[in-house]
Scaffold this active site. Sequence first.
Site, short mmCIF file in Angstrom:
data_model
loop_
_atom_site.label_atom_id
_atom_site.label_comp_id
_atom_site.label_asym_id
_atom_site.label_seq_id
_atom_site.Cartn_x
_atom_site.Cartn_y
_atom_site.Cartn_z
N PHE A 95 -5.90 7.27 -5.45
CA PHE A 95 -6.12 5.90 -5.00
C PHE A 95 -4.95 5.46 -4.14
O PHE A 95 -3.80 5.64 -4.52
CB PHE A 95 -6.26 4.95 -6.20
CG PHE A 95 -7.45 5.26 -7.05
CD1 PHE A 95 -8.65 4.60 -6.85
CD2 PHE A 95 -7.38 6.23 -8.04
CE1 PHE A 95 -9.75 4.90 -7.63
CE2 PHE A 95 -8.48 6.54 -8.82
CZ PHE A 95 -9.68 5.87 -8.62
N THR A 151 -9.68 11.73 -6.82
CA THR A 151 -9.14 10.83 -7.84
C THR A 151 -7.79 10.23 -7.43
O THR A 151 -7.01 9.79 -8.27
CB THR A 151 -8.99 11.57 -9.18
OG1 THR A 151 -8.13 12.69 -9.01
CG2 THR A 151 -10.35 12.03 -9.71
N MET A 203 -4.49 11.35 -11.70
CA MET A 203 -5.06 10.23 -11.00
C MET A 203 -3.92 9.44 -10.34
O MET A 203 -3.50 8.41 -10.85
CB MET A 203 -5.84 9.35 -11.98
CG MET A 203 -6.48 8.18 -11.32
SD MET A 203 -7.37 7.07 -12.44
CE MET A 203 -8.55 8.14 -13.18
N PRO A 204 -3.42 9.90 -9.21
CA PRO A 204 -2.35 9.19 -8.53
C PRO A 204 -2.81 7.85 -7.97
O PRO A 204 -3.96 7.69 -7.53
CB PRO A 204 -1.96 10.11 -7.37
CG PRO A 204 -2.56 11.42 -7.69
CD PRO A 204 -3.74 11.16 -8.55
N TYR A 205 -1.89 6.90 -8.01
CA TYR A 205 -2.11 5.59 -7.40
C TYR A 205 -0.90 5.30 -6.53
O TYR A 205 0.24 5.31 -7.01
CB TYR A 205 -2.26 4.51 -8.47
CG TYR A 205 -2.24 3.11 -7.92
CD1 TYR A 205 -3.37 2.56 -7.33
CD2 TYR A 205 -1.08 2.36 -7.97
CE1 TYR A 205 -3.34 1.28 -6.80
CE2 TYR A 205 -1.05 1.07 -7.45
CZ TYR A 205 -2.18 0.54 -6.87
OH TYR A 205 -2.14 -0.72 -6.35
#
Length: 66
Positions: free
Chosen positions: A41, A39, A1-3
């Site tokens: 962001f 996934t 889940m990279p942000y």
Amino acid sequence: MPYVNIKITREGATKEQKAELIEGVTRLLKDVLGKNPATTFVTIDEVDTDNWGVGGIPVTELRKQQ
């Protein structure tokens, strides 16, 4: 889940340019690291040039000097 958080000075980036940044960063994470775009962001923060400094000088002043 990279942000990913992109910070830019508030100098008129268009809605279309921001959308291109979001799409491009998402694609890059997919292509390079195999991350799922669903996934990933991406946020963009726009900062007033009075609140961004380089070399001890606010960007507003740097722009005036240029």
